[in-house]
Scaffold this motif. Structure first.
Motif: not given
Length: 758
Positions: A597-616
């Motif tokens: 937002x300014x030359x002095x301030x840096x903001x960051x974010x990350x998000x990981x969503x996962x639906x994992x499972x054994x099918x067989x």
């Protein structure tokens, strides 16, 4: 709680003091000046050529050397905080053995013969084994995390993704950097790095060394061997690197490197979650305290050399050669039961050698870019372990099942991947890799009615009777197998605007077939694992100060390799069969955002969503009928949600520049065992804060870092050798005791770094 409040107040006071100083000296700056903000241009080598992060149609996270330093990141496992759906953690027995999972794909058993699911690379050199793969940050330019199968460009064993450790090239100037870090648990880290021009503009010598130490987070409060070091979760490591870079002409570059790491930290003792049935030792007070009947020493040695040659034929064509050789040696002590008795002790040795050669021919034209090459890998992976079950067989003088052997491989591959501009906005990527691998395996497996160790002198006074062991431990497996496979990639990229790219892709990866290193008799090799992955994503920048990258994915993981425990005459049989058990799937979303937002301030974010499972998961009932038991299997080390939010605020004062930063990293609950899981880690978050200072003359720098501010306790590994009895209790397992053991991540720490650059 009161102690944490006091510490938090101290950090807040330091940050507020710097902010006040900044306002005092910067009050004459205009508001317009402060709003002139742009994001840093990020380059990566995810496709084996240097490109802008925003032009690469791959889900990749890159953390630069400056970001690593300013966040006080000293070891590679902390990178997991910045990459969605990623797990990078120190394994159960040592500080240096890596457990790596990306998008639910990985390998948690570090025994020789098992192949990883996430490839680790140092300057494009593949590290075949997890021992020594927890790399400390030393002379690094950036670390890249590539998510999803990388089977075309990187080959086997990258079905989950790849982690690339990229060291920096020399600038040509004489440099010397010194740094010391002091902190909690008597942390004392010393680093020195430098470079010197031997021939101006032609030949440079560079070096980096580090001595890293701290006391244990806990202790072995009861030990059967008096006089030994009783620190638990301590650190005692030395790492060094030497480099020669030669540029004889403008179009030829040569680099020769040598590195060595020796980790003499103690073996890790686990935390008993259940009271022992065979000893009077209670559950320890601290998650980092343990008991042991074994030596506490441990060692991980890892060294290698590499030679890189790059030759520019002309503006479009480049030739590249990467030659490397590495070896490691790891004698280790794993007390599975964590008691002062020899209930279930496993001393072991891991020993590996590898050689690799890669030749690349790369092209970059107006409408076409191409990366192609030939690859050869030869690896010998050997070891021995002794499963000592003395207490259960005292009447016989003890019992040990020794397993030893080798899994050796020779691999050949040819690959090509190119992107062609169909129009000014639309491009097509096609890639194909052919891999051929031959493995030969030997396994020795047998029982001796005494307590034995891998080497004479393993503990004071012990003498190994090699003649007796050779007679009692027969060769049960001696076999060879060859596999070959084509792994494709196809993708479309659409450059909607200069700052917005949409992409979709299909890619495939495979994990090598292998033999069971614990085989108790002849058994066939298992087939390779295969992952088919489908992605759709976006790389975008808005107004020069907002970056938003998103990827949605679906993967189908087939022919998963897993060990099934077979019934025997008694618990000492330790019969295990390795097989291709079934299929799992995962669907997920990954978001990475950076806003200045300014030359002095840096903001960051990350998000990981996962639906994992054994099918067989295929098994058979008592009548020989095929059944599906997938409901008893779970995907380990894979939270449904991973998230990270943080900030970095820079300021100029009359005493130098400051950078204050912080982040909060969250992992939802996850399981720790694939079959009949008994231990799950509840969701938790880690809060980290930092404050950096750089002198006005550019020579001095300092940093104050507070990790895991709220002192969260969280599981990163386990051993479970019990069975639920259905009434809330447990039936003792191997060794006859309640062996349910947890290993934990780092507690709250505070450290201070001071450095000088000549």
């Amino acid at each position: 709680m009161k102690q944490n409040t006091i510490k938090l107040s101290c950090i807040a006071l330091a940050i507020s003091s710097v902010l006040t100083a900044h306002l005092a000296v910067a009050q004459d700056e205009t508001a317009a000046d402060d709003t002139q903000s742009t994001l840093e241009h990020i380059e990566v080598s995810a496709r084996k050529t240097v490109e802008s992060l925003q032009n690469v149609p791959v889900a990749v996270t890159s953390v630069s050397a400056a970001e690593l330093a300013e966040n006080g990141i000293s070891v590679m496992t902390e990178i997991q905080q910045f990459s969605p759906n990623t797990t990078l953690q120190a394994s159960r027995g040592t500080n240096s053995t890596l457990t790596a999972f990306i998008r639910g794909v990985g390998q948690e058993d570090p025994l020789w013969g098992y192949e990883p699911g996430v490839g680790i690379y140092i300057d494009d050199v593949y590290i075949a084994r997890p021992q020594g793969a927890v790399l400390d940050i030393l002379d690094v330019q950036r670390i890249e995390v590539l998510r999803g199968p990388q089977g075309t460009l990187y080959g086997k064993n990258t079905i989950g993704g790849a982690v690339k450790y990229v060291t920096r090239r020399m600038t040509g100037d004489a440099e010397l950097n010194l740094a010391g870090t002091f902190g909690s648990y008597n942390q004392q880290d010393f680093k020195v790095a430098g470079q010197y021009p031997l021939i101006d503009n032609k030949l440079y010598f560079g070096f980096a060394m580090a001595s890293l130490s701290r006391d244990g987070f806990g202790d072995f409060v009861i030990s059967a061997l008096p006089g030994q070091d009783t620190e638990n979760y301590n650190k005692d490591l030395f790492a060094g690197r030497a480099t020669l870079e030669f540029t004889p002409t403008d179009n030829l570059f040569m680099r020769l490197t040598y590195d060595k790491t020796q980790d003499d930290s103690n073996a890790k003792g686990g935390y008993r979650l259940l009271p022992s049935l065979l000893t009077d030792a209670p559950v320890p007070d601290s998650k980092f305290d343990s008991y042991t009947s074994m030596p506490t020493w441990n060692r991980v040695e890892n060294e290698g050399w590499g030679l890189t040659l790059e030759y520019d034929l002309n503006e479009d064509w480049t030739l590249k050669s990467i030659t490397a050789s590495r070896e490691s040696y790891s004698p280790t002590n794993i007390d599975f039961d964590n008691t002062p008795l020899r209930i279930f002790d496993v001393p072991a040795i891991y020993e590996d050698e590898q050689f690799s050669q890669e030749l690349q021919v790369n092209y970059s034209g107006d409408d076409l870019s191409l990366v192609s090459g030939l690859y050869y890998f030869s690896g010998d992976s050997c070891g021995v372990f002794d499963a000592i079950l003395e207490e259960a067989y005292k009447v016989y003088g003890g019992l040990t099942r020794e397993v030893r052997g080798c899994n050796n491989s020779d691999s050949y591959a040819a690959y090509a991947q190119g992107s062609y501009d169909l129009t000014e906005q639309l491009s097509l990527t096609l890639g194909l890799r052919y891999s051929n691998e031959t493995k030969e395996a030997t396994v020795y497996n047998g029982v001796i009615f005494s307590s034995i160790y891998p080497e004479t002198g393993w503990y004071p006074g012990y003498v190994r009777d090699e003649a007796l062991i050779e007679a009692k431990i027969p060769k049960v497996l001696d076999d060879e197998e060859t596999w070959s496979r084509f792994t494709p990639r196809v993708g479309l990229e659409y450059q909607l605007t200069d700052d917005l790219m949409l992409f979709t892709s299909y890619s495939q990866g495979f994990k090598s077939g292998t033999f069971n290193p614990r085989a108790s008799g002849p058994e066939p090799a298992v087939d390779p694992e295969v992952v088919d992955s489908y992605e759709i994503g976006m790389k975008s920048e808005w107004n020069d100060n907002l970056r938003l990258n998103a990827t949605g994915f679906y993967l189908n993981h087939k022919d998963r390799q897993f060990v099934t425990v077979l019934p025997g005459e008694d618990a000492s049989d330790l019969k295990q069969r390795l097989g291709n058990i079934g299929t799992s799937t995962a669907t997920g979303l990954e978001l990475e955002v950076e806003f200045a937002p300014t030359k002095s301030l840096d903001l960051f974010a990350s998000l990981g969503l996962i639906d994992s499972s054994f099918e067989e998961v295929i098994s058979y009932d008592a009548n020989g009928n095929q059944i599906d038991i997938s409901d008893t299997y779970t995907i380990t080390n894979t939270p449904d949600t991973t998230a990270n939010v943080g900030f970095s605020y820079s300021m100029e004062t009359n005493v130098g520049s400051f950078v204050a930063n912080g982040n909060y990293y969250y992992r939802s609950d996850y399981d720790l065992a694939v079959v009949d899981n008994l231990l799950s880690q509840d969701g938790y978050g880690l809060l980290n804060l930092g404050l950096n200072w750089y002198s006005t003359d550019g020579h001095w720098h300092a940093g104050l870092y507070w990790k895991n501010v709220t002192d969260e306790e969280y599981l990163v590994g386990n051993y479970a050798f019990v069975t639920p009895d259905g009434n809330g209790g447990y039936i003792p397992g191997l060794g006859g005791d309640n062996t349910l053991i947890g290993y934990y991540g780092d507690p709250e720490t505070i450290s201070f770094t001071i450095g000088y650059e000549f």
